[in-house]
Scaffold this motif. Sequence first.
Motif, short mmCIF file in Angstrom:
data_model
loop_
_atom_site.label_atom_id
_atom_site.label_comp_id
_atom_site.label_asym_id
_atom_site.label_seq_id
_atom_site.Cartn_x
_atom_site.Cartn_y
_atom_site.Cartn_z
N GLU A 279 -3.87 0.19 -2.77
CA GLU A 279 -3.60 -1.04 -2.03
C GLU A 279 -3.69 -2.21 -3.00
OE1 GLU A 279 -6.24 -3.36 1.06
OE2 GLU A 279 -5.17 -1.74 2.10
N ASN B 88 -3.82 3.62 -11.48
CA ASN B 88 -4.53 4.87 -11.75
C ASN B 88 -4.36 5.17 -13.23
OD1 ASN B 88 -3.26 5.57 -8.70
ND2 ASN B 88 -5.41 6.08 -9.00
N TYR C 120 5.38 10.99 -3.48
CA TYR C 120 5.22 9.63 -2.97
C TYR C 120 5.19 9.65 -1.45
CZ TYR C 120 6.95 8.11 -7.61
OH TYR C 120 7.14 7.91 -8.96
N TRP D 279 -4.11 13.53 -3.63
CA TRP D 279 -3.52 12.34 -3.06
C TRP D 279 -4.45 11.15 -3.27
CZ3 TRP D 279 1.28 11.50 -1.69
CH2 TRP D 279 2.09 12.56 -1.31
N VAL D 280 -3.88 10.07 -3.76
CA VAL D 280 -4.64 8.85 -4.02
C VAL D 280 -3.97 7.70 -3.26
CG1 VAL D 280 -5.44 7.22 -5.77
CG2 VAL D 280 -5.31 9.67 -6.31
N THR D 281 -4.75 6.93 -2.53
CA THR D 281 -4.23 5.77 -1.80
C THR D 281 -4.47 4.51 -2.61
OG1 THR D 281 -4.61 6.82 0.35
CG2 THR D 281 -4.40 4.42 0.32
N SER E 231 0.84 -1.20 0.00
CA SER E 231 0.00 0.00 0.00
C SER E 231 0.87 1.25 0.00
CB SER E 231 -0.96 0.01 1.20
OG SER E 231 -0.24 0.02 2.41
N TRP E 232 0.36 2.29 -0.59
CA TRP E 232 1.06 3.56 -0.63
C TRP E 232 0.07 4.65 -1.02
CZ3 TRP E 232 1.05 0.06 -4.59
CH2 TRP E 232 0.71 0.51 -5.86
N ARG E 233 0.50 5.89 -0.94
CA ARG E 233 -0.28 6.99 -1.50
C ARG E 233 0.63 7.84 -2.35
NH1 ARG E 233 -0.96 12.05 1.69
NH2 ARG E 233 0.85 12.24 3.06
N TRP E 234 0.05 8.42 -3.40
CA TRP E 234 0.84 9.25 -4.30
C TRP E 234 -0.03 10.31 -4.95
CZ3 TRP E 234 2.72 5.17 -8.48
CH2 TRP E 234 1.62 4.58 -9.10
N LYS E 235 0.63 11.26 -5.58
CA LYS E 235 -0.04 12.37 -6.24
C LYS E 235 0.80 12.77 -7.43
CE LYS E 235 0.17 16.38 -4.07
NZ LYS E 235 -0.12 17.52 -3.13
#
Length: 241
Positions: free
Chosen positions: A191, A178, A229, A187-189, A89-93
């Motif tokens: 998983e 995405n 990131y 920001w988008v998470t 899992s992570w979040r990014w933009k």
Amino acid sequence: MTRCSLLAFFALFSLISVAEPSHLVQPFSTATTLNDSWEPLEFPKIDRHSQYQLVTDGDAQVVMARADNSASGLIARVSVQPGERLILSWRWKVSNVYEAGDARRKSGDDYPARIYVAFEFEEDEAGFFERVKRGAVKALFGEELPGNALNYIWANRLPEGEFVANPYAEETVMVAVNSGPAQTGQWVTVERDIVADYQQAFGKAPPAIVGIGIMSDADNTGESATAWYGDIRLEFTPAGQ
């Protein structure tokens, strides 16, 4: 990124030291520098390098990446047996997607944000020429190349959820988590179940994971983008949950 650069990525990747057990993937949020457990990756035939730095966004420390007709990444080596279910899992933009980006074409093989998951090479299943190629790399670099890889990408044309082989290397499968500009600037998470994704991509259970990398590149399209990131996490969960 060319096939030669992909091989350089994995060869240099294999030379990076293993992270401490308590920091399987070094969190960007607690890093004092990007040299804590992450290392820069620069390709021999690509002179323009993407830029990575620790920045504060809101109340969190993250990595900001700037790609401008450039390619390079950050990598960390790990050693993890995936078991039955391993969640990444992570979040990014991202600031934008690339107009000429196309995961099915060499000329469009650029992404404002991507995450590599590299797996151990399974020699018993490799053909003769693959073993010869890897033997040459080992002689040159003194280390084994990893095997298959999953690339989780922020795509342009490739529909979300689509799996395609990389146009330069079929042992690398691109997974669009995405797609398009609808969520740019947000920001988008994300998983993902690495075990399920590997089975879909390669038709079998995955071997050990040997590394995680991030990369923002624009050397094929000649475009530019900025990506952010957040922390990358690996978590074992029981099957069925």
